[in-house]
Write a protein that holds these residues in place. Sequence first.
Motif, PDB file in Angstrom:
ATOM      1  N   VAL A 212     -64.771 -53.382  35.152  1.00 15.09           N
ATOM      2  CA  VAL A 212     -65.963 -52.556  35.354  1.00 15.09           C
ATOM      3  C   VAL A 212     -66.175 -52.390  36.857  1.00 15.09           C
ATOM      4  O   VAL A 212     -66.104 -53.374  37.605  1.00 15.09           O
ATOM      5  CB  VAL A 212     -67.216 -53.194  34.712  1.00 15.09           C
ATOM      6  CG1 VAL A 212     -68.468 -52.418  35.102  1.00 15.09           C
ATOM      7  CG2 VAL A 212     -67.074 -53.254  33.210  1.00 15.09           C
ATOM      8  N   TYR A 223     -74.127 -53.979  35.293  1.00 14.64           N
ATOM      9  CA  TYR A 223     -73.485 -53.390  34.113  1.00 14.64           C
ATOM     10  C   TYR A 223     -72.730 -54.504  33.396  1.00 14.64           C
ATOM     11  O   TYR A 223     -71.868 -55.170  33.980  1.00 14.64           O
ATOM     12  CB  TYR A 223     -72.522 -52.272  34.513  1.00 14.64           C
ATOM     13  CG  TYR A 223     -72.002 -51.472  33.334  1.00 14.64           C
ATOM     14  CD1 TYR A 223     -72.604 -50.265  32.978  1.00 14.64           C
ATOM     15  CD2 TYR A 223     -70.928 -51.920  32.570  1.00 14.64           C
ATOM     16  CE1 TYR A 223     -72.137 -49.527  31.899  1.00 14.64           C
ATOM     17  CE2 TYR A 223     -70.456 -51.189  31.485  1.00 14.64           C
ATOM     18  CZ  TYR A 223     -71.070 -49.995  31.157  1.00 14.64           C
ATOM     19  OH  TYR A 223     -70.621 -49.251  30.072  1.00 14.64           O
ATOM     20  N   ALA A 225     -70.785 -55.707  29.573  1.00 17.60           N
ATOM     21  CA  ALA A 225     -70.150 -55.175  28.362  1.00 17.60           C
ATOM     22  C   ALA A 225     -69.709 -56.325  27.462  1.00 17.60           C
ATOM     23  O   ALA A 225     -69.137 -57.317  27.935  1.00 17.60           O
ATOM     24  CB  ALA A 225     -68.961 -54.298  28.724  1.00 17.60           C
ATOM     25  N   ILE A 282     -63.894 -49.071  33.346  1.00 17.39           N
ATOM     26  CA  ILE A 282     -65.214 -48.451  33.149  1.00 17.39           C
ATOM     27  C   ILE A 282     -65.858 -48.286  34.523  1.00 17.39           C
ATOM     28  O   ILE A 282     -66.008 -49.262  35.269  1.00 17.39           O
ATOM     29  CB  ILE A 282     -66.111 -49.317  32.245  1.00 17.39           C
ATOM     30  CG1 ILE A 282     -65.499 -49.443  30.847  1.00 17.39           C
ATOM     31  CG2 ILE A 282     -67.522 -48.729  32.168  1.00 17.39           C
ATOM     32  CD1 ILE A 282     -65.422 -48.156  30.075  1.00 17.39           C
ATOM     33  N   ILE A 310     -71.161 -42.687  32.878  1.00 14.01           N
ATOM     34  CA  ILE A 310     -70.216 -43.763  32.606  1.00 14.01           C
ATOM     35  C   ILE A 310     -68.876 -43.078  32.365  1.00 14.01           C
ATOM     36  O   ILE A 310     -68.787 -42.168  31.523  1.00 14.01           O
ATOM     37  CB  ILE A 310     -70.622 -44.597  31.374  1.00 14.01           C
ATOM     38  CG1 ILE A 310     -72.094 -45.038  31.487  1.00 14.01           C
ATOM     39  CG2 ILE A 310     -69.701 -45.786  31.200  1.00 14.01           C
ATOM     40  CD1 ILE A 310     -72.422 -45.855  32.706  1.00 14.01           C
ATOM     41  N   GLU A 340     -72.475 -51.681  25.608  1.00 17.96           N
ATOM     42  CA  GLU A 340     -72.949 -51.558  26.995  1.00 17.96           C
ATOM     43  C   GLU A 340     -74.397 -52.009  27.104  1.00 17.96           C
ATOM     44  O   GLU A 340     -75.261 -51.596  26.329  1.00 17.96           O
ATOM     45  CB  GLU A 340     -72.835 -50.095  27.431  1.00 17.96           C
ATOM     46  CG  GLU A 340     -73.556 -49.769  28.727  1.00 17.96           C
ATOM     47  CD  GLU A 340     -73.725 -48.274  28.926  1.00 17.96           C
ATOM     48  OE1 GLU A 340     -72.751 -47.632  29.343  1.00 17.96           O
ATOM     49  OE2 GLU A 340     -74.842 -47.747  28.627  1.00 17.96           O
ATOM     50  N   SER A 341     -74.674 -52.854  28.102  1.00 20.03           N
ATOM     51  CA  SER A 341     -76.043 -53.247  28.435  1.00 20.03           C
ATOM     52  C   SER A 341     -76.133 -53.210  29.955  1.00 20.03           C
ATOM     53  O   SER A 341     -75.477 -53.997  30.641  1.00 20.03           O
ATOM     54  CB  SER A 341     -76.352 -54.650  27.914  1.00 20.03           C
ATOM     55  OG  SER A 341     -77.675 -55.034  28.265  1.00 20.03           O
ATOM     56  N   ALA A 342     -76.929 -52.284  30.491  1.00 21.29           N
ATOM     57  CA  ALA A 342     -76.902 -52.032  31.936  1.00 21.29           C
ATOM     58  C   ALA A 342     -78.294 -51.785  32.476  1.00 21.29           C
ATOM     59  O   ALA A 342     -79.262 -51.597  31.724  1.00 21.29           O
ATOM     60  CB  ALA A 342     -76.004 -50.832  32.231  1.00 21.29           C
ATOM     61  N   GLU A 399     -68.725 -58.213  33.300  1.00 22.13           N
ATOM     62  CA  GLU A 399     -69.975 -57.842  33.962  1.00 22.13           C
ATOM     63  C   GLU A 399     -69.718 -57.525  35.419  1.00 22.13           C
ATOM     64  O   GLU A 399     -68.824 -58.090  36.047  1.00 22.13           O
ATOM     65  CB  GLU A 399     -70.993 -58.978  33.853  1.00 22.13           C
ATOM     66  CG  GLU A 399     -72.325 -58.672  34.516  1.00 22.13           C
ATOM     67  CD  GLU A 399     -73.235 -59.889  34.594  1.00 22.13           C
ATOM     68  OE1 GLU A 399     -74.460 -59.700  34.687  1.00 22.13           O
ATOM     69  OE2 GLU A 399     -72.713 -61.022  34.586  1.00 22.13           O
TER      70      GLU A 399
END
Length: 803
Positions: A212, A223, A225, A282, A310, A340-342, A399
């Motif tokens: 990432v 970000y 994942a 990503i 993204i 995804e958690s950002a 992350e």
Amino acid sequence: MRVSMKWLKEFIDIDLGPEELAETLTRGGIEVGGVEYLEKGFKDVFIGEVKAVSHHPNAEKLQVCLIEIGSEELTIVTGANNIWQGDKVPVAVPGAVLPGGKEIVSADFRGVTSNGMLCSDKELGLEAVGLDRSKGGILILPDDAPVGKRLEDYLELDDTVLELELYPNRPDCLSMVNVAREVGTLLGVKPSVSEWAQGEMPIWPEDVKQKVEIENPDLSWRYAALLVDDVVIQPSPLWMQNRLRAAGIRPINNIVDITNYTMLEMGQPLHAFDREKLFGTIRVRVANEGEKIVSLDGTERNLEQDMLVIADDRGPVAIAGVMGGLESEVTEKTTKLLFESAHFLGSSIRRTSRKLGLRSESSSRFEKGVNPDWTVPTLGRVAELLMELEAGVPMSFTEKVCNLPPTVQIKISLDRVNKVLGVNYSSKEIESVLDALIFVYEQKQEGIFQVHIPSYRQDLKIEEDLIEEIARVIGYDRIPTTLPQGAQTQGRRTLEQAFRLKVRKTLIKCGMNEVVSYSFVKKENDLIWGSEMGNISLLNPLREELGTMRTSLLPGLLEIASRNSARRNMDLLLFEIGNVYLPKELPLTVLPEEVMLIAGLAQGGSKRHWLVPQAKYDFYYVKGILNEVAKESGVELEYRRIEGSKYETLLHPGRSAEIFLNGHKAGFIGELYPQLDEEWGLQRPVLFELNFPALFRKANLSVIAKSYPRFPAIQRDLAVVIPLEIPSENIQRRIFELGGELLKEVEIFDVYQGHPVPQGHKSLAVTMRYQSAEKTLKDEEVNALNSHILAGIQQEFGAEWRK
């Protein structure tokens, strides 16, 4: 934010009913806009299983169904053609009641008795319930629906929803766990939230293959994942579907429902990608020139270079924080996922959302601000739900972190709290509030607290924010009601404000209508009527004709009168009280002087009564209004012929005057010069402008009470011929002086020039009122005073008595 009472009670033990809780939250600053009871008004509707379906022997479009509802089997006739053997359907048995009060009874349909009714979602008042095959027909329930159970119990319709109307400063309450915290704070009850809601970090192996990169760290701070294998796409369990429906979200499948459910619980938006459709690294970056993406709704969207996306090695796969892309969509064939958690900057998401005309639950939360410290704990809750629902196996995690803001600490003192709020709280009360908020703090010394603000409370930045929080939790009703203190705010008008109101009421009493015009005017008009010092041009005017700050109120009044006259509204009595802006020097180096003026315009006339002829709004009518203002202000105005002023070319030479107050010029009055009437489209308007500060400085605001006169007054009229150059006011003033204390009032009611008055002269008619406070006057006394007055003005002004 829709808050399910059943869901809320999983986090906190409360005994309050929905209405009481709504009142408590509203009083605490979290406004509840409404309370919705999910119960739809039907009863005795059961879940039944279709055992057999056959054609009606006497009707082509009807079917006869054998339905099992647990304790018995019922024969029911229906016209629906979307039911199959083995389906689970809602059955209204005889005696059941549907929404609207409709009662179900057994009925004969062409020789076949129907013992009940199969129901559609519309007949039950339901939305987003059942399989896709339910559209346009009978509601088809999932295969695991228990036969014989009441439908309202199965769908948990005994729930109640609170609709929170949140302000932008409280995005934390867009999550169930923080609503529970808020309720606990207000009720003094400690909530029970999961380890993830306390910021617990899950322990997973880091994925070294899935990289990432955050290329724009000013737009994305974090970000994370979660990579999941062995994914099984299927409907989510009923309890989750019911929670989502109560929150206003339609259930889709277990994966989509997990992302929505977790977002509602934790407040962190999520997105799921089909991992097999992603290629390479990503990247969180802004769009390149000319890039496009087809979003999940099937629309191709042109991306601009300030829009955050993204992307993988091939191009954009999602519009960051707004909506995913169709190419990486999760389908029934998906077996590997990337969750995804950002954290994305709210202003960037808002800008992108508006430009694309695309709003979502996700973008709404990012716009208001999400907690950057909960991105990874939220994935922990996702993993927990995946395993609970057997929807997939969490495998690894990756992350990228950039520019996380420091933890906020606020120093607060008891003295400052009491001074700002005007209260007398104790240290114990402050401690109890901080404990109720579950804030970590240290008491440095007596009355001094160092408070560590949790990351989910992004609205608390400075000491005043925390003071407001203390007042809110203790209760605004605990703050005593007092008048503001200080020289400027005494809870009443200043003398100047009171005098301004008095002038305004006097003008209104005289029949005038107040208007408010722009402080900006056309430059050419202000140069004509305004200050000789020049005027101030605006750098960025609203429009060209409003490009100059006014130095006179008259251009605005003339514009209003012209607009009314163009619409045949010819009878006007207008006034305005407002500031003008006089430059001390040009170009500006200091702020201009703001001076308040009173201005008026009169045109036409009005019919007071059917027996009384029309009153014309002429020079003397308007002068009478000004004299009334002077009388109410306790001053005397002096009118002099205009000499050596630009108003000589703007106002009629015979119907204009400068106004003086105690020997100082205070304004002017006059009829618009005849040649200017046509330019404005007006008919002989009379204008005036008066300096308000000069009037206020000389005003006598003392109130003197006088009794009504006990003895009658005697009125006499007098007409004289005087030279044209003698001001009428001089005659009026001299008559007052000659009349002595018995002469109470002198009013000029007619000025005439023409035949038979000699050339160079005018006829002046006045009415005089005599009155004594001690006796009834006799004609002989009044006649003697009249003769004395006549002799005086004959001698001083060469006046001739006009018999």
